[in-house]
Scaffold this active site. Structure first.
Site, PDB file in Angstrom:
ATOM      1  CG  ASP A  38      32.920 -31.857 -61.731  1.00  0.00           C
ATOM      2  OD1 ASP A  38      32.958 -33.066 -62.401  1.00  0.00           O
ATOM      3  OD2 ASP A  38      33.348 -30.892 -62.123  1.00  0.00           O
ATOM      4  CE1 TYR A 156      44.388 -39.934 -67.277  1.00  0.00           C
ATOM      5  CE2 TYR A 156      45.477 -41.742 -68.382  1.00  0.00           C
ATOM      6  CZ  TYR A 156      44.367 -41.242 -67.813  1.00  0.00           C
ATOM      7  OH  TYR A 156      42.998 -41.664 -67.818  1.00  0.00           O
ATOM      8  CB  THR A 191      34.664 -39.025 -71.654  1.00  0.00           C
ATOM      9  OG1 THR A 191      36.365 -39.159 -71.769  1.00  0.00           O
ATOM     10  CG2 THR A 191      34.363 -40.450 -71.032  1.00  0.00           C
TER      11      THR A 191
END
Length: 252
Positions: A38, A156, A191
């Site tokens: 990450d 996106y 999330t």
């Protein structure tokens, strides 16, 4: 009892939160040794702690997937620590601007495409040479927005459609070399990325749940179980698939 993925090594990008964290935890639970990657050290270290607290084995490597030199180093560290690579979950991604074609900034467009699409390509570029040594399975994270239009999130949507096409192309390229490449296309999943939208748009959480044919938003752990299946021998005849895990959203 021997766990399903004992002696296997799995890499998860964007593993500091959300689907990436849930996937890293799920892989560790079935016995894999996990490389947690990450760009954000705090999130990656927390995922590492959660895995180790559950008696799993993992290592954190801070990585920006949009930079080739960092992805190359990520794979180098994976091989140095664990010796080989069996599974890769290329999950790192961002939502980017809520903007359409005319209003979207060029800088924002470049950033979304660099992480969401180029990052997946770079990851596979360095993962696959290691997998060619013994075979492997790759799961790329697209979105329901990679299968249908989504107004107001043009970059996106373009990036996630790109992941679908990239997955199919790479799957065909390596189909006879014992490497399977598939994509998951989640619907609405609870999330941190989606939570930020809930906080800035009151009432949208209920609206998104209502849009889902099953009447709710998914948990990251539900997507992680699809990751496990696509990595496992249970899906040994599946490659080039882009699987909706969306509660029926793309069936509408």
């Amino acid at each position: 009892m021997r766990k399903q993925f004992t002696d296997k090594v799995a890499l998860v990008t964007g593993a500091g939160t959300g689907i990436g964290r849930a996937s890293a935890q799920a892989l560790a639970q079935v016995g894999a040794r996990v490389i947690v990657a990450d760009v954000a050290a705090e999130g990656g270290e927390e995922t590492l702690r959660l895995i180790k607290d559950a008696d799993g084995e993992a290592t954190f490597v801070q990585t920006d997937v949009s930079k080739a030199v960092e992805v190359e180093e990520l794979i180098r560290q994976t091989i140095r620590i664990y010796g080989h690579l069996d599974y890769a979950v290329n999950n790192a991604g961002i939502a980017g601007e809520e903007a359409g074609t005319i209003s979207h900034s060029e800088e924002g467009w470049d950033r979304v495409l660099a992480i969401n699409l180029k990052g997946v390509w770079l990851s596979m570029r360095y993962e696959i040479p290691e997998m060619l040594k013994q075979g492997g399975a790759i799961v790329n994270l697209s979105s329901f927005a990679g299968l249908r239009g989504s107004g107001g999130t043009v970059a996106y949507t373009a990036s996630k459609h790109g992941v679908v096409g990239l997955t199919k192309a790479v799957a065909l390229e390596f189909a006879r070399q014992n490497i399977r490449v598939n994509a998951l296309c989640p619907g609405f999943v609870h999330t941190p990325m989606l939570q930020r939208i809930f906080e800035t748009h009151p009432g949208v959480q209920g609206q998104l749940a209502e849009r889902s044919p099953v009447g709710r938003i998914a948990k990251p752990e539900e997507i992680a179980q699809a990751v496990i299946w696509l990595c496992s021998d249970a899906s040994s005849f599946i490659t080039g698939a882009c699987l909706p895990v969306d509660g029926g959203l793309t069936a509408c």
